[in-house]
Design an enzyme around this catalytic site. Structure first.
Site, PDB file in Angstrom:
ATOM      1  N   GLU A  11      -4.740  41.621   9.113  1.00 42.38           N
ATOM      2  CA  GLU A  11      -3.339  41.002   9.267  1.00 42.38           C
ATOM      3  C   GLU A  11      -2.303  42.044   9.317  1.00 42.38           C
ATOM      4  O   GLU A  11      -2.118  42.903   8.432  1.00 42.38           O
ATOM      5  CB  GLU A  11      -3.228  39.872   8.121  1.00 42.38           C
ATOM      6  CG  GLU A  11      -1.798  39.493   8.165  1.00 42.38           C
ATOM      7  CD  GLU A  11      -1.924  38.519   6.862  1.00 42.38           C
ATOM      8  OE1 GLU A  11      -0.752  37.607   6.528  1.00 42.38           O
ATOM      9  OE2 GLU A  11      -2.628  38.800   5.554  1.00 42.38           O
ATOM     10  N   LYS A  26      -0.663  32.042  13.112  1.00 44.10           N
ATOM     11  CA  LYS A  26      -1.178  31.371  11.836  1.00 44.10           C
ATOM     12  C   LYS A  26      -0.458  30.126  11.578  1.00 44.10           C
ATOM     13  O   LYS A  26       0.527  29.707  11.845  1.00 44.10           O
ATOM     14  CB  LYS A  26      -0.959  32.190  10.770  1.00 44.10           C
ATOM     15  CG  LYS A  26      -1.338  31.936   9.317  1.00 44.10           C
ATOM     16  CD  LYS A  26      -0.948  32.889   8.460  1.00 44.10           C
ATOM     17  CE  LYS A  26      -1.493  32.338   7.046  1.00 44.10           C
ATOM     18  NZ  LYS A  26      -0.983  33.205   5.798  1.00 44.10           N
ATOM     19  N   CYS A  60      -5.222  35.560   6.795  1.00 44.65           N
ATOM     20  CA  CYS A  60      -4.958  35.427   5.228  1.00 44.65           C
ATOM     21  C   CYS A  60      -5.569  34.356   4.543  1.00 44.65           C
ATOM     22  O   CYS A  60      -6.782  34.305   4.621  1.00 44.65           O
ATOM     23  CB  CYS A  60      -3.281  35.246   4.875  1.00 44.65           C
ATOM     24  SG  CYS A  60      -2.761  35.561   3.490  1.00 44.65           S
TER      25      CYS A  60
END
Length: 502
Positions: free
Chosen positions: A259, A322, A377
């Site tokens: 990430e 995301k 994440c």
């Protein structure tokens, strides 16, 4: 004397919660979890004559002990990395732990509401499951440190592909209650314990997904860059150079960075950087997935996003933004701007990606396309959301990919905790998983959540491996949490009706 006894009870339950959090990190933590929870029910039963408020405080003490130990690493991100005041950082951890503990405490009140009987354990388990579900959705949800993830190393892991992590939680709470009740109802409780654990273990013989296509060669790059360096221009240039060189160093079917490996807006990256990656992808027939800061056009201007950008030789450029954002890190809840301003690092309100984004397609010469569902994440904490994505995907998903950066949390147990969550997601979906992280734990997981390969933490290295893609849907992916939530709801309705008749 009564106040002294209550105080000792609170300290005992706090210590028991802390001990339970510590054992979660052990190899057989899922088994140890059961007798420790039985001790909790024993302690709680000693105070059943207390007022409802005091009973709530006892459950709260247990929960605070559990979450303070389990989530202390948030202090590192706030104080050590974010530069927040020490007392404010500690207070933030305590407040979050207390909030999380409220769900545990409310669940334990079912011991007060339902009279002790052979069904009490089921009512307790049903209450726990429904409140765990709520913990995962209220204020965007934070279901971290649930009992289910510890069951990756416990007796109820084989239940996950059938009914999901919440069903594992149900069994943990119920069977631990029956262990506590062995002295009073030895035959009934003994049968429940033996039969449930045996059936759960036998469930491992069922397989719902199967191998498809030839194994993929993968390279997972672990940069090991300190979080504080991400905001230093010179250090960022070194980071850009490292990842670009690591990507183009060797071909593979799939190459993944962590990430925000490129922690800079996509349009402002060094000239030619992304083009060179695209050229490498085309020349070597490698699919490359990189983490960076995306830009999303809004009516009010451009907004940043936490993005995974994919390059494939014969396919359009892939993009995943995301969807499930981190409060305070990626968006600011209303009324909490002051809290975020206490950080000494640049943060932003990120744009939220859509829930129904397509998987990454991995094309190989003379091979069928393999599709991978991306999470960034802590998105892999939310098993129900991932199951819904796989269920509604127009393309069959064969692989899970998680890109994360846990440098925020230093040398703590956070990486091991997220690894167990990824293992639980593989169990639930029956799909193998790839974890590309900045500081660890970078790993390859099998379709039953087993660790096939991993890198040591806090090392700069590349993990090269082969992984077999899988096809098919588990019952949990098809049904989601509905069966266990329905069962829990019906049990509580039955229990309430039964209470009225008594």
């Amino acid at each position: 004397m009564q106040k002294l006894s209550r105080g000792i009870g609170l300290l005992t339950l706090f210590a028991l919660g802390a001990l339970l959090a510590i054992t979660a990190e052990l190899s057989y933590g899922g088994w140890i979890q059961l007798p420790l929870l039985a001790l909790l029910w024993w302690q709680m039963s000693k105070h059943q004559d207390l007022h409802l408020k005091n009973q709530f405080l006892l459950g709260l003490a247990f929960g605070v002990g559990y979450f303070v130990i389990g989530l202390w690493w948030i202090y590192i991100s706030l104080h050590d990395v974010g530069g927040m005041n020490m007392l404010l950082s500690a207070a933030a951890v305590l407040m979050l732990s207390s909030y999380m503990a409220c769900f545990f405490s409310l669940a334990t009140l079912s011991l007060k509401w339902f009279k002790t009987s052979k069904l009490t354990g089921l009512m307790l388990a049903a209450s726990w499951v429904l409140l765990e579900f709520l913990r995962g959705i209220i204020f965007t949800g934070f279901p971290w440190m649930g009992f289910a993830e510890t069951q990756v190393n416990g007796p109820f892991a084989p239940v996950a592909p059938i009914l999901g992590g919440l069903a594992c939680t149900f069994l943990v709470v119920w069977i631990s209650w029956e262990i506590f009740r062995l002295k009073n109802t030895s035959v009934f409780s003994g049968i429940c314990i033996v039969l449930t654990i045996t059936l759960s273990q036998l469930a491992s013989v069922f397989t719902f997904t199967h191998p498809t296509s030839e194994p993929l060669t993968v390279r997972l790059i672990q940069g090991n860059f300190e979080q504080s360096l991400k905001f230093n221009p010179q250090a960022m240039q070194e980071q850009f150079a490292f990842y670009t060189n690591a990507i183009t160093n060797q071909a593979a079917d799939l190459i993944i960075t962590p990430e925000t490996a490129y922690p800079w807006p996509q349009s402002n990256l060094p000239a030619g950087l992304l083009h060179s990656i695209q050229q490498f992808s085309t020349a070597t027939s490698s699919t490359v997935l990189v983490g960076l800061i995306g830009e999303v056009a809004q009516t009010t201007g451009v907004q940043y996003s936490n993005r995974a950008l994919g390059f494939s030789p014969d396919l359009p450029q892939y993009q995943y933004d995301k969807s499930h954002l981190v409060p305070f890190g990626e968006f600011v809840p209303p009324g909490f701007r002051w809290f975020v301003d206490a950080f000494h690092v640049p943060l932003s309100d990120f744009a939220r990606g859509k829930l129904d984004q397509a998987p990454l397609s991995i094309a190989r010469p003379q091979q069928e396309i393999v599709n991978a569902a991306i999470t960034i994440c802590y998105e892999d904490v939310f098993g129900g959301e991932l199951a819904a994505r796989l269920r509604s995907s127009t393309q069959p998903v064969n692989l899970l990919i998680n890109m994360t950066n846990l440098a925020w949390f230093g040398k703590s147990q956070a990486p091991e905790q997220q690894l167990r969550l990824s293992q639980l997601r593989s169990l639930e979906t029956g799909l193998p998983a790839l974890r590309a992280t900045n500081t660890g734990i970078t790993a390859v997981l099998g379709s039953k959540g087993e660790i096939l390969a991993q890198l040591p933490q806090f090392t700069q290295d590349t993990l090269s491996a082969k992984i077999q893609a899988y096809s098919g849907l588990t019952p949990y992916v098809i049904w989601g949490n509905m069966p266990i939530l329905t069962l829990s709801g019906l049990l509580l309705i039955f229990g309430l009706l039964r209470q009225k008749r008594i």
